[in-house]
Write a protein that holds these residues in place. Structure first.
Motif, mmCIF file in Angstrom:
data_model
loop_
_atom_site.group_PDB
_atom_site.id
_atom_site.type_symbol
_atom_site.label_atom_id
_atom_site.label_comp_id
_atom_site.label_asym_id
_atom_site.label_seq_id
_atom_site.Cartn_x
_atom_site.Cartn_y
_atom_site.Cartn_z
ATOM 1 N N GLY A 53 0.798 -1.224 0.000
ATOM 2 C CA GLY A 53 0.000 0.000 0.000
ATOM 3 C C GLY A 53 0.828 1.270 0.000
ATOM 4 O O GLY A 53 0.289 2.373 -0.031
ATOM 5 N N GLY A 55 2.656 2.268 -2.386
ATOM 6 C CA GLY A 55 2.759 2.833 -3.735
ATOM 7 C C GLY A 55 3.917 2.284 -4.554
ATOM 8 O O GLY A 55 4.376 2.934 -5.501
ATOM 9 N N LYS A 56 4.387 1.080 -4.221
ATOM 10 C CA LYS A 56 5.539 0.507 -4.935
ATOM 11 C C LYS A 56 5.205 0.228 -6.407
ATOM 12 O O LYS A 56 5.944 0.624 -7.300
ATOM 13 C CB LYS A 56 6.009 -0.796 -4.263
ATOM 14 N N SER A 57 4.079 -0.478 -6.613
ATOM 15 C CA SER A 57 3.728 -0.842 -7.989
ATOM 16 C C SER A 57 3.462 0.406 -8.829
ATOM 17 O O SER A 57 3.899 0.493 -9.972
ATOM 18 C CB SER A 57 2.473 -1.703 -8.022
ATOM 19 N N THR A 58 2.773 1.368 -8.240
ATOM 20 C CA THR A 58 2.464 2.596 -8.976
ATOM 21 C C THR A 58 3.766 3.304 -9.359
ATOM 22 O O THR A 58 3.924 3.776 -10.487
ATOM 23 C CB THR A 58 1.595 3.541 -8.102
ATOM 24 N N ARG A 72 -2.270 -8.296 -11.403
ATOM 25 C CA ARG A 72 -2.022 -8.287 -9.961
ATOM 26 C C ARG A 72 -3.302 -8.524 -9.152
ATOM 27 O O ARG A 72 -4.334 -7.916 -9.426
ATOM 28 C CB ARG A 72 -1.443 -6.923 -9.609
ATOM 29 N N LYS A 189 4.811 8.196 -1.096
ATOM 30 C CA LYS A 189 3.652 9.100 -1.051
ATOM 31 C C LYS A 189 4.019 10.492 -0.544
ATOM 32 O O LYS A 189 3.407 11.011 0.408
ATOM 33 C CB LYS A 189 2.549 8.488 -0.189
ATOM 34 N N ASP A 191 3.363 13.238 -1.440
ATOM 35 C CA ASP A 191 2.318 14.273 -1.496
ATOM 36 C C ASP A 191 1.508 14.387 -0.206
ATOM 37 O O ASP A 191 0.757 15.342 -0.050
ATOM 38 C CB ASP A 191 1.379 14.003 -2.679
ATOM 39 N N CYS A 246 6.431 10.343 -5.502
ATOM 40 C CA CYS A 246 4.995 10.127 -5.744
ATOM 41 C C CYS A 246 4.888 9.306 -7.021
ATOM 42 O O CYS A 246 5.739 9.416 -7.895
ATOM 43 C CB CYS A 246 4.280 11.417 -6.074
ATOM 44 N N GLY A 247 3.830 8.542 -7.097
ATOM 45 C CA GLY A 247 3.586 7.799 -8.328
ATOM 46 C C GLY A 247 2.159 8.042 -8.770
ATOM 47 O O GLY A 247 1.296 8.414 -7.969
ATOM 48 N N ARG A 262 -1.543 13.264 -9.861
ATOM 49 C CA ARG A 262 -2.626 12.854 -8.970
ATOM 50 C C ARG A 262 -3.537 14.059 -8.775
ATOM 51 O O ARG A 262 -3.075 15.129 -8.376
ATOM 52 C CB ARG A 262 -2.072 12.402 -7.616
HETATM 53 P P1 GDP Z 1 1.914 -1.298 -3.261
HETATM 54 O O1 GDP Z 1 1.049 -2.265 -2.532
HETATM 55 O O2 GDP Z 1 3.030 -0.795 -2.413
HETATM 56 O O3 GDP Z 1 2.404 -1.812 -4.583
HETATM 57 O O4 GDP Z 1 0.996 0.019 -3.537
HETATM 58 P P2 GDP Z 1 0.139 0.419 -4.840
HETATM 59 O O5 GDP Z 1 1.015 0.938 -5.908
HETATM 60 O O6 GDP Z 1 -0.790 -0.680 -5.177
HETATM 61 O O7 GDP Z 1 -0.666 1.685 -4.236
HETATM 62 C C1 GDP Z 1 -1.557 1.568 -3.146
HETATM 63 C C2 GDP Z 1 -2.511 2.777 -3.121
HETATM 64 O O8 GDP Z 1 -1.791 3.983 -2.937
HETATM 65 C C3 GDP Z 1 -3.287 2.954 -4.441
HETATM 66 O O9 GDP Z 1 -4.587 3.396 -4.120
HETATM 67 C C4 GDP Z 1 -2.520 4.039 -5.168
HETATM 68 O O10 GDP Z 1 -3.335 4.767 -6.057
HETATM 69 C C5 GDP Z 1 -2.051 4.899 -4.009
HETATM 70 N N1 GDP Z 1 -0.797 5.579 -4.311
HETATM 71 C C6 GDP Z 1 0.228 5.137 -5.090
HETATM 72 N N2 GDP Z 1 1.204 6.039 -5.150
HETATM 73 C C7 GDP Z 1 0.792 7.105 -4.392
HETATM 74 C C8 GDP Z 1 1.382 8.365 -4.078
HETATM 75 O O11 GDP Z 1 2.476 8.719 -4.487
HETATM 76 N N3 GDP Z 1 0.661 9.199 -3.264
HETATM 77 C C9 GDP Z 1 -0.572 8.857 -2.773
HETATM 78 N N4 GDP Z 1 -1.195 9.730 -2.005
HETATM 79 N N5 GDP Z 1 -1.149 7.674 -3.045
HETATM 80 C C10 GDP Z 1 -0.473 6.805 -3.856
#
Ligand code: GDP
Length: 361
Positions: A53, A55-58, A72, A189, A191, A246-247, A262
């Motif tokens: 959660g 934001g790794k994948s993003t 995924r 994150k 932001d 941020c992603g 975003r």
């Molecule tokens: P992972 O489980 O670490 O791979 O996380 P995801 O990439 O699946 O992101 C989890 C949630 O965080 C999603 O709802 C994304 O849209 C959100 N998210 C991803 N990157 C960011 C970011 O840079 N800032 C914020 N505020 N949310 C983000």
């Protein structure tokens, strides 16, 4: 880092001014690497670690402008509480101006998710060692010239922006892995924090890294004869550590420009805007230091592994073996092939016997 590659980095930074949107930038890699490697394609393996959660994948998708995880599935909390860390390698070939990059991203779903996380880095340690072991075997094997290098060249470690610095798990993970892989700490994150809060968190994270004796990837020093612009840019990269990123997977229109960002009720966070976060700095660091990250992996981490293996005993193959060894290898190769053929014949016989037995039943 060789002065040639430093020059190419300098050219890269000037040419793309750290801010070219919609462009990863590895087309410039030929200046860093051998022409032979360019023909073959450039290989790089990046590991991303951090609680789910964050934001790794993003971020990975934003970095390489590709969807690395099309299928995924995100587990629910019951599954998460008991699951162990799994390692999940996805490889993509990206081509930019005729230069191929074979990028493998190793994700670590489940990290920090369980109720008891004492052992959650064990699977990661094991994976890293397995890649070293495989390389060691291949290096001494029959097909030395065509080794696929799956060693982890860099690990982005994601730190939560919601805490007050490093968590015990962050400290423990980095301490366990800093002699095996190049760790690049990132604050996820970005932001969600104000500029001041981010500065404070960055300072705290760096203080804790020093306090706990954690060795993160050291960006190499510039040669004294490098031009001032380049020195300044490297200084900026160094200063940005831990990179606050941020992603986003969406393209938005801001003042007539398409940007990755975003959208919030109060405005847009632009991923590739250096005033909003360190995304561009992180990508520049990665692209311009790919060769150095590989060299450190080879010369420091892999050598550590080899010497540990030597200390534990057991036969460690010699590197850069002579032509004489090549001849023995050819002979060994022939014997091995004969044995493999014999084994295949036996397996076919067993399969035929099993089929016959099943028919009789
Ligand atoms: P992972 O489980 O670490 O791979 O996380 P995801 O990439 O699946 O992101 C989890 C949630 O965080 C999603 O709802 C994304 O849209 C959100 N998210 C991803 N990157 C960011 C970011 O840079 N800032 C914020 N505020 N949310 C983000």
């Amino acid at each position: 880092m060789s002065s040639d590659s430093v020059k190419s980095v300098s050219t890269y930074l000037k040419k793309f001014n750290l801010e070219t949107p919609g462009y990863v930038g590895f087309a410039n890699l030929p200046n860093q690497v051998h022409r032979k490697s360019v023909k073959k394609g450039f290989e790089f393996t990046l590991m991303v670690v951090g609680e789910s959660g964050l934001g790794k994948s993003t971020l990975v998708n934003s970095l390489f402008l590709t969807d690395l995880y099309p299928e995924r599935v995100i587990p629910d909390s019951v599954e998460k509480s008991t699951q162990t860390v799994k390692l999940d390698a996805s490889t993509v070939e990206i081509e930019e101006r005729g230069v191929k990059l074979r990028l493998t991203v190793v994700d670590t779903p489940g990290f920090g998710d369980a109720i008891d996380n004492t052992d959650c880095f064990r699977a990661i340690l094991k994976y890293i060692d397995e890649q070293f072991e495989r390389f060691l075997r291949d290096e001494s094997g029959l097909n030395r010239r065509n080794i696929v290098d799956n060693r982890i060249h860099c690990c982005f470690y994601f730190i939560s922006p919601f805490g007050h610095g490093l968590k015990p798990l962050d400290v423990e993970f980095m301490k366990q892995l800093h002699n095996k892989v190049n760790i690049v700490p990132v604050i996820a994150k970005a932001d969600v924090l104000t500029k001041k809060e981010m500065q404070r968190l960055k300072q705290r994270v760096m203080d804790e890294i020093t306090e706990h004796g954690i060795k993160i990837y050291p960006l190499p020093e510039c040669d004294s004869d490098e031009d001032e612009d380049y020195k300044e840019q490297v200084r900026q990269l160094k200063q940005a550590v831990p990179f606050a990123v941020c992603g986003a997977n969406t393209l938005l229109e801001v003042r007539g420009r398409k940007v990755r960002g975003r959208l919030y009720p109060w405005g847009v966070v632009e991923v590739e805007n250096p005033d909003h976060c360190d995304f561009i700095k992180l990508r520049t660091m990665l692209i311009t230091h790919m060769q150095d990250l590989q060299e450190v992996t080879q010369e420091v981490h892999y050598e550590n592994y080899r010497s540990e293996r030597l200390a534990k005993g057991g036969s460690v193959p010699k590197r850069n073996a002579s032509v004489i060894e090549d001849k023995t290898v050819t002979e060994k190769d022939r014997i091995l092939q004969e044995k493999e053929a014999e084994l295949r014949r036996m397996q076919e016989m067993i399969a035929a016997m099993q089929a016959q037995m099943q028919q009789q039943q």
